[in-house]
Enzyme design. Sequence first.
Site, PDB file in Angstrom:
ATOM      1  CG  ASP A 105      15.004 -44.710  -1.809  1.00  0.00           C
ATOM      2  OD1 ASP A 105      15.336 -45.124  -0.681  1.00  0.00           O
ATOM      3  OD2 ASP A 105      14.819 -43.507  -2.054  1.00  0.00           O
ATOM      4  CG  ASP A 121      17.892 -42.538   0.105  1.00  0.00           C
ATOM      5  OD1 ASP A 121      17.160 -41.926  -0.670  1.00  0.00           O
ATOM      6  OD2 ASP A 121      17.468 -43.395   0.917  1.00  0.00           O
ATOM      7  CG  ASP A 170      16.091 -40.795  -4.060  1.00  0.00           C
ATOM      8  OD1 ASP A 170      15.632 -40.961  -5.201  1.00  0.00           O
ATOM      9  OD2 ASP A 170      15.379 -40.750  -3.032  1.00  0.00           O
TER      10      ASP A 170
HETATM   11  P1  ATP Z   1      13.483 -46.271   2.888  1.00  0.00           P
HETATM   12  O1  ATP Z   1      14.373 -47.300   3.467  1.00  0.00           O
HETATM   13  O2  ATP Z   1      12.065 -46.716   2.788  1.00  0.00           O
HETATM   14  O3  ATP Z   1      13.991 -45.690   1.615  1.00  0.00           O
HETATM   15  P2  ATP Z   1      14.360 -43.802   4.036  1.00  0.00           P
HETATM   16  O4  ATP Z   1      14.409 -43.328   5.437  1.00  0.00           O
HETATM   17  O5  ATP Z   1      15.648 -44.017   3.329  1.00  0.00           O
HETATM   18  O6  ATP Z   1      13.462 -45.097   3.995  1.00  0.00           O
HETATM   19  P3  ATP Z   1      13.703 -41.889   1.967  1.00  0.00           P
HETATM   20  O7  ATP Z   1      12.357 -41.482   1.460  1.00  0.00           O
HETATM   21  O8  ATP Z   1      14.600 -42.537   1.007  1.00  0.00           O
HETATM   22  O9  ATP Z   1      13.440 -42.752   3.270  1.00  0.00           O
HETATM   23  O10 ATP Z   1      14.354 -40.563   2.532  1.00  0.00           O
HETATM   24  C1  ATP Z   1      15.568 -40.531   3.263  1.00  0.00           C
HETATM   25  C2  ATP Z   1      15.735 -39.181   3.920  1.00  0.00           C
HETATM   26  O11 ATP Z   1      15.982 -38.178   2.945  1.00  0.00           O
HETATM   27  C3  ATP Z   1      14.500 -38.722   4.698  1.00  0.00           C
HETATM   28  O12 ATP Z   1      14.901 -38.201   5.930  1.00  0.00           O
HETATM   29  C4  ATP Z   1      13.881 -37.649   3.856  1.00  0.00           C
HETATM   30  O13 ATP Z   1      13.286 -36.648   4.642  1.00  0.00           O
HETATM   31  C5  ATP Z   1      15.069 -37.124   3.066  1.00  0.00           C
HETATM   32  N1  ATP Z   1      14.669 -36.752   1.707  1.00  0.00           N
HETATM   33  C6  ATP Z   1      14.258 -37.588   0.743  1.00  0.00           C
HETATM   34  N2  ATP Z   1      13.980 -36.928  -0.385  1.00  0.00           N
HETATM   35  C7  ATP Z   1      14.212 -35.624  -0.123  1.00  0.00           C
HETATM   36  C8  ATP Z   1      14.128 -34.425  -0.874  1.00  0.00           C
HETATM   37  N3  ATP Z   1      13.738 -34.425  -2.128  1.00  0.00           N
HETATM   38  N4  ATP Z   1      14.471 -33.274  -0.275  1.00  0.00           N
HETATM   39  C9  ATP Z   1      14.873 -33.296   0.998  1.00  0.00           C
HETATM   40  N5  ATP Z   1      14.989 -34.371   1.756  1.00  0.00           N
HETATM   41  C10 ATP Z   1      14.663 -35.520   1.216  1.00  0.00           C
HETATM   42 MN    MN Z   2      15.653 -44.413   1.243  1.00  0.00          MN
HETATM   43 MN    MN Z   3      15.068 -41.695  -1.051  1.00  0.00          MN
END
Ligand code: ATP
Ligand code: MN
Ligand code: MN
Length: 355
Positions: free
Chosen positions: A194, A196, A279
């Site tokens: 995703d 963020d 997100d």
């Molecule tokens: P990817 O590249 O697969 O998306 P990512 O490290 O960006 O990997 P995400 O699941 O998008 O993974 O999450 C990014 C960060 O945000 C993580 O550290 C996660 O703990 C935090 N996070 C995600 N969603 C929430 C939430 N709803 N509440 C608190 N923290 C969150």
């Molecule tokens: Mn992510």
């Molecule tokens: Mn995310």
Amino acid sequence: CAHPSAKPESAVSPYACQRRTTLDNHNKIFTDALEVLAENLELCGNQGPSLAFRRAASMLKSLPAALRRLEETQHLPCLGEHSRAIIEEISECGSSSRVEEILNDERYRTMKFSQGNSSHIFFRQCKSLVCHSISYSSALVAGFLFYEDISKPVSRTEASALKIIVEEAVICVNPSATVSITGGFRRGKEFGHDVDFIIKTPEAGQEDVILPAVIKRFKSQNILLYSDLQESTFDLRKLPTHCFEAMDHFSKCFLIIKLKREQETDARAGKDWRAVRVDLVAPPLERFTYALLGWTGSTLFLRDLRRFARLERGKLLDNHALYDKATNTFLPAKTEEDIFAHLGLEYIEPWQRNA
Ligand code: ATP
Ligand code: MN
Ligand code: MN
């Protein structure tokens, strides 16, 4: 006994927040195997043992070179009996029979499909579409198309294109707000599941109104395919939580956005866009730095940072704040460096947090 000219090896910390973990993984052959074992246990609901394999893999990712001899593992932390046995088998045979067994297991494949992140979103997606759409059949057809799209990794180029879209919408709603990319892309990853974003609003209270307005704008631009808005339940007086799995209290939303493609690479005629998971989080200004640190991840890095704060420093850390139990005070932070300094840790850059 050590070779006289051998440099004293600096000890590897058992805490991910005291290791620099870049994307340059010299032990992929071992970490891939350990992560399959972890994932298999997670799918079976065994979170505890799964975390042990995740920690072992994470520690190996931080090493500056590939493991050559098994004796090297004697001095390394985070390796239990099981992880050591797997590493030994791979060093000797090139692969682990248990890992091969899992990879070929029908149950693992099925579970991975039905519980994997994207399919989870797909089912939520379909449910929401069916509830809100006037046409059931077109909603399900659309849901199927999203499933294909959101199962595919998002590239850095696509993330940058989305940043422009999000920025434009945010600034249109509030010209003094700013948008930063966070999550895996901030850690330097080339692909993600995703994208963020964290939104900074200088006026108090704005964080509560900005996301609904941005969603409304995406809707009017006809690029919103799905939205799940979670209103803020944030309270300044609340102490940081012990529970790592708990969601944070900030205003946030989980979206599926229609992203225009540069060229038409899709075989289906007329589809010049792909669906992407996005997100957005909008914390209040005074807690922005903690939110940024939390959302930058990686999940394991943050888990260890919080554990380190609690066990080694008597402080409570989560996405909202850092609280000192000795003085009963919240510690303010303007930058991420401030947070590491509060914890008596060397600063670790975002691209070194790929634990
Ligand atoms: P990817 O590249 O697969 O998306 P990512 O490290 O960006 O990997 P995400 O699941 O998008 O993974 O999450 C990014 C960060 O945000 C993580 O550290 C996660 O703990 C935090 N996070 C995600 N969603 C929430 C939430 N709803 N509440 C608190 N923290 C969150
Ligand atoms: Mn992510
Ligand atoms: Mn995310």
